[in-house]
Design a protein around this motif. Structure first.
Motif, PDB file in Angstrom:
ATOM      1  N   LEU A 134     123.729  14.718 -38.586  1.00  0.00           N
ATOM      2  CA  LEU A 134     124.180  13.496 -37.928  1.00  0.00           C
ATOM      3  C   LEU A 134     125.571  13.682 -37.326  1.00  0.00           C
ATOM      4  CD1 LEU A 134     123.976  10.497 -37.220  1.00  0.00           C
ATOM      5  CD2 LEU A 134     124.742   9.959 -39.546  1.00  0.00           C
ATOM      6  N   ALA A 135     126.472  14.326 -38.067  1.00  0.00           N
ATOM      7  CA  ALA A 135     127.832  14.531 -37.563  1.00  0.00           C
ATOM      8  C   ALA A 135     127.835  15.395 -36.306  1.00  0.00           C
ATOM      9  CB  ALA A 135     128.692  15.173 -38.646  1.00  0.00           C
ATOM     10  N   MET A 181     113.743   6.629 -30.662  1.00  0.00           N
ATOM     11  CA  MET A 181     112.922   5.636 -31.357  1.00  0.00           C
ATOM     12  C   MET A 181     113.642   4.295 -31.448  1.00  0.00           C
ATOM     13  SD  MET A 181     111.675   5.846 -35.336  1.00  0.00           S
ATOM     14  CE  MET A 181     113.314   5.432 -35.967  1.00  0.00           C
ATOM     15  N   LEU A 182     114.922   4.323 -31.834  1.00  0.00           N
ATOM     16  CA  LEU A 182     115.676   3.083 -31.996  1.00  0.00           C
ATOM     17  C   LEU A 182     115.963   2.419 -30.658  1.00  0.00           C
ATOM     18  CD1 LEU A 182     118.062   4.223 -34.859  1.00  0.00           C
ATOM     19  CD2 LEU A 182     116.341   2.409 -34.994  1.00  0.00           C
ATOM     20  N   ILE A 208     117.470   9.201 -42.169  1.00  0.00           N
ATOM     21  CA  ILE A 208     117.308   7.752 -41.974  1.00  0.00           C
ATOM     22  C   ILE A 208     118.265   6.993 -42.893  1.00  0.00           C
ATOM     23  CG2 ILE A 208     115.709   5.816 -42.338  1.00  0.00           C
ATOM     24  CD1 ILE A 208     113.458   7.695 -41.350  1.00  0.00           C
ATOM     25  N   ALA A 209     118.426   7.476 -44.116  1.00  0.00           N
ATOM     26  CA  ALA A 209     119.374   6.841 -45.038  1.00  0.00           C
ATOM     27  C   ALA A 209     120.789   6.880 -44.479  1.00  0.00           C
ATOM     28  CB  ALA A 209     119.310   7.533 -46.398  1.00  0.00           C
ATOM     29  N   LYS A 210     121.136   7.967 -43.806  1.00  0.00           N
ATOM     30  CA  LYS A 210     122.481   8.104 -43.238  1.00  0.00           C
ATOM     31  C   LYS A 210     122.702   7.139 -42.068  1.00  0.00           C
ATOM     32  CE  LYS A 210     122.932  12.973 -44.526  1.00  0.00           C
ATOM     33  NZ  LYS A 210     122.969  14.370 -44.019  1.00  0.00           N
ATOM     34  N   ILE A 211     121.714   7.017 -41.184  1.00  0.00           N
ATOM     35  CA  ILE A 211     121.921   6.116 -40.042  1.00  0.00           C
ATOM     36  C   ILE A 211     121.882   4.655 -40.493  1.00  0.00           C
ATOM     37  CG2 ILE A 211     121.018   7.799 -38.390  1.00  0.00           C
ATOM     38  CD1 ILE A 211     118.470   6.268 -38.205  1.00  0.00           C
ATOM     39  N   GLU A 212     121.129   4.371 -41.549  1.00  0.00           N
ATOM     40  CA  GLU A 212     121.146   3.012 -42.092  1.00  0.00           C
ATOM     41  C   GLU A 212     122.493   2.711 -42.745  1.00  0.00           C
ATOM     42  OE1 GLU A 212     116.412   2.196 -43.085  1.00  0.00           O
ATOM     43  OE2 GLU A 212     117.708   3.057 -44.631  1.00  0.00           O
ATOM     44  N   ALA A 213     123.065   3.708 -43.397  1.00  0.00           N
ATOM     45  CA  ALA A 213     124.371   3.508 -44.033  1.00  0.00           C
ATOM     46  C   ALA A 213     125.450   3.209 -42.998  1.00  0.00           C
ATOM     47  CB  ALA A 213     124.746   4.743 -44.846  1.00  0.00           C
ATOM     48  N   THR A 225     114.318  -2.545 -39.386  1.00  0.00           N
ATOM     49  CA  THR A 225     114.038  -1.842 -40.644  1.00  0.00           C
ATOM     50  C   THR A 225     113.109  -0.665 -40.364  1.00  0.00           C
ATOM     51  OG1 THR A 225     114.246  -3.916 -41.866  1.00  0.00           O
ATOM     52  CG2 THR A 225     113.161  -2.078 -42.989  1.00  0.00           C
ATOM     53  N   ILE A 226     113.459   0.503 -40.908  1.00  0.00           N
ATOM     54  CA  ILE A 226     112.665   1.722 -40.688  1.00  0.00           C
ATOM     55  C   ILE A 226     111.879   2.040 -41.956  1.00  0.00           C
ATOM     56  CG2 ILE A 226     112.723   4.160 -40.063  1.00  0.00           C
ATOM     57  CD1 ILE A 226     115.465   3.647 -38.777  1.00  0.00           C
TER      58      ILE A 226
END
Length: 575
Positions: A197-198, A286-287, A317-322, A330-331
């Motif tokens: 992600l970074a 997707m988003l 997905i957990a990282k982008i939600e954080a 909601t994914i």
């Protein structure tokens, strides 16, 4: 003649009563509820596995996976306990568990499940590379609770032959490498290196999504960009993406989105490669699509053969939600269970809802009535992978690629008798000869080009003499074939086309969902006819026409394509 038995009761009624309640009249019996009873120990085990997870009907397949992973199979006691815990009829649980190939439903006398299952892919490319010999040798070498079974395409055709040891894949498999992986306990997937992600954000990732969320783009603007780019669905159907966005957006909300990451077409592996290398490019596309249609929820349906991808997606997905990048959407990541039919969009939706993957009759279409009856935008992985680049570079950039009068880019999954198999990003409209020579290093040593599958198992087989047809949507249909997901399998003079067609028909026989007679019976009958030394071509032709005309979905309609092409173009192999 009197029917009275002399005791004042009807004789027939008395006999029925005694049949239902044996011993009635002699002593009072304790009546028990019908059916299997819940085993307290099994119920505690299921409750422990589920923890605080919701017991919703649509999570049935997810909960079956939990049991399967923990106990290496699904016992009757656990199925009864799960039905009780989810407040479902046992029949509902059982029919789902027995529908999917990756669920091992044990009989009552199967007291000890296998400690390890090894699956050897026997789809076309793996069979060409020696899968049958590998399967036979492994069955004779491994024991001690290890089960060896055949498996349909696992989406690693560029590394054939492939074996799956537990949830870990052994590429270019040999008896020694598979036995070593089993002995050393290498049963979990190796996570490939991928862009974090970074790193993705450092090169401009998620800027487009943030601009959309901040109001710097409009939905109509992005729909126009996608329509002008000409991007079509790259999962096989080829429906124009921008038009799909427009259709879904005009439906009344709430609207949902479903992502088809169940690329089960033999010969296809491009989605896996993209997800393993750059998952955030897909996730951002997707988003953005979900933002355009205002989808409240996204359901990613990932094939069970991609356990490493599942780990990557859960983490990312957990990282982008954080970080709140998903906004109000909601994914949900849903795990398939080994069913090729779930690549068909309505069957996929049935599976997302926790049911058997049976294709729906249409209309209504999923854009109107999709997941949980709501309007649903359905895309495959690669289509979404291109969204960011098309919007940032402009539709003209995408349209600027192409050959032979075609426009755009295509990701070809190439396997078979070439020196350098793999995912090849090439101009739309490239010919298979150009693809082999320019992108694959030519034919494999000692092999001469004989034929090719332009679109996986269902796309048909064409001879080398027709190797100059542009590969794109709409160019192959007049020849009885189609590009589909652009899975190109190259065959050589060392390959028997009759055997290749039989391999593909056996795949369709295994993967038919059984809902409609033309496909269910037709594929089985076709295999029996094709196993004979001499083909009854008239009967096979009649059977193929019936399947094509009368099957509910694309599986049965396309299954005869390889058969028809072999009878048309490879007469020498039928002698």
């Amino acid at each position: 003649m009197s029917r009275d038995n002399g005791s004042g009761h009807n004789g027939a009624a008395e006999e029925v009563r005694k049949f239902i309640h044996p011993g009635a009249g002699r002593r009072k019996t304790q009546l028990h509820p019908k059916g299997r009873q819940v085993d307290p120990d099994a119920l505690r085990e299921v409750q422990t596995l589920l923890g605080d997870r919701p017991r919703r009907r649509d999570l049935l397949i997810e909960h079956l996976h939990l049991i399967q992973d923990r106990y290496n199979g699904l016992s009757a006691a656990h199925l009864v306990a799960l039905a009780h815990e989810m407040k479902l009829a046992l029949a509902e649980v059982y029919e789902v568990a027995t529908f999917y190939a990756h669920f091992d439903v044990m009989r009552d006398d199967d007291t000890v499940p296998p400690t390890l299952t090894i699956r050897v892919c026997d789809s076309l490319t793996c069979e060409m590379m020696g899968a049958q010999q590998l399967l036979a040798a492994l069955k004779g070498k491994l024991d001690g609770g290890v089960r060896v079974v055949r498996a349909p395409c696992v989406g690693r055709c560029e590394r054939a032959p492939v074996a799956e040891v537990g949830h870990n894949f052994v590429d270019h498999a040999t008896v020694e490498s598979v036995a070593r992986a089993a002995a050393e306990g290498h049963t979990h997937p190796e996570i490939p290196p991928y862009e974090s992600l970074a790193d993705y954000k450092a090169e401009g990732g998620y800027k487009l999504l943030k601009d959309c969320q901040a109001g710097r783009h409009t939905a109509d603007e992005l729909i126009g960009v996608m329509e002008n780019s000409g991007l079509r669905g790259l999962g096989g159907a080829g429906f124009p993406s921008g038009r799909k966005w427009r259709f879904v957006r005009q439906e009344a909300g709430p609207r949902l989105m479903a992502v088809n990451a169940d690329e089960g077409e033999p010969g296809t592996f491009k989605d896996r490669v993209y997800l393993e290398s750059n998952p955030h490019r897909f996730l951002e596309g997707m988003l953005v699509a979900a933002w355009v249609v205002e989808a409240t929820d996204i359901y990613i349906y990932l094939r069970d053969e991609y356990p490493a991808v599942r780990t990557v997606l859960l983490d990312e997905i957990a990282k982008i939600e954080a970080e709140g990048l998903n906004g109000a959407t909601t994914i949900h990541l849903r795990r398939g269970a080994g069913a090729y039919i779930c690549g068909e969009e309505s069957a996929m939706i049935e599976s997302i809802e926790g049911k058997r993957g049976l294709p729906r009759h249409r209309p209504p279409y999923v854009a109107q009535v999709g997941v949980f009856g709501r309007p649903t935008l359905v895309h495959n992985v690669e289509t979404l992978y291109w969204v960011r680049e098309i919007v940032e570079r402009g539709p003209e950039w995408f349209q600027g690629h192409g050959r032979n009068g075609r426009k755009g880019l295509r990701s070809f999954s190439v396997s078979g008798r070439v020196k350098e198999p793999g995912v090849k990003l090439a101009p739309a409209g490239i010919t298979v000869r150009e693809l082999i020579d320019e992108y694959c290093g030519g034919m494999a040593e000692g092999h001469a080009f004989k034929g090719y599958l332009p679109g996986g198992a269902s796309g048909g087989i064409l001879p080398a003499s027709m190797g100059d047809i542009p590969l794109d949507f709409g160019t192959l249909e007049e020849h009885g074939c189609f590009i589909g997901s652009a899975a190109v399998v190259i065959l050589s003079d060392k390959d028997d086309m009759k055997a290749a067609a039989l391999n593909l028909m056996r795949f369709f026989e295994d993967e038919s969902c059984g809902q409609c007679t033309p496909c269910r019976v037709g594929t089985e009958k076709a295999v029996k006819l094709m196993e004979k030394p001499v083909w009854d071509e008239a009967l096979l032709d009649e059977l193929a026409r019936t399947m094509t005309d009368a099957s509910i979905c694309g599986l049965g309609q396309a299954a005869p394509n390889p058969l028809k092409m072999v009878m048309k173009h490879f007469r020498e192999d039928l002698r």
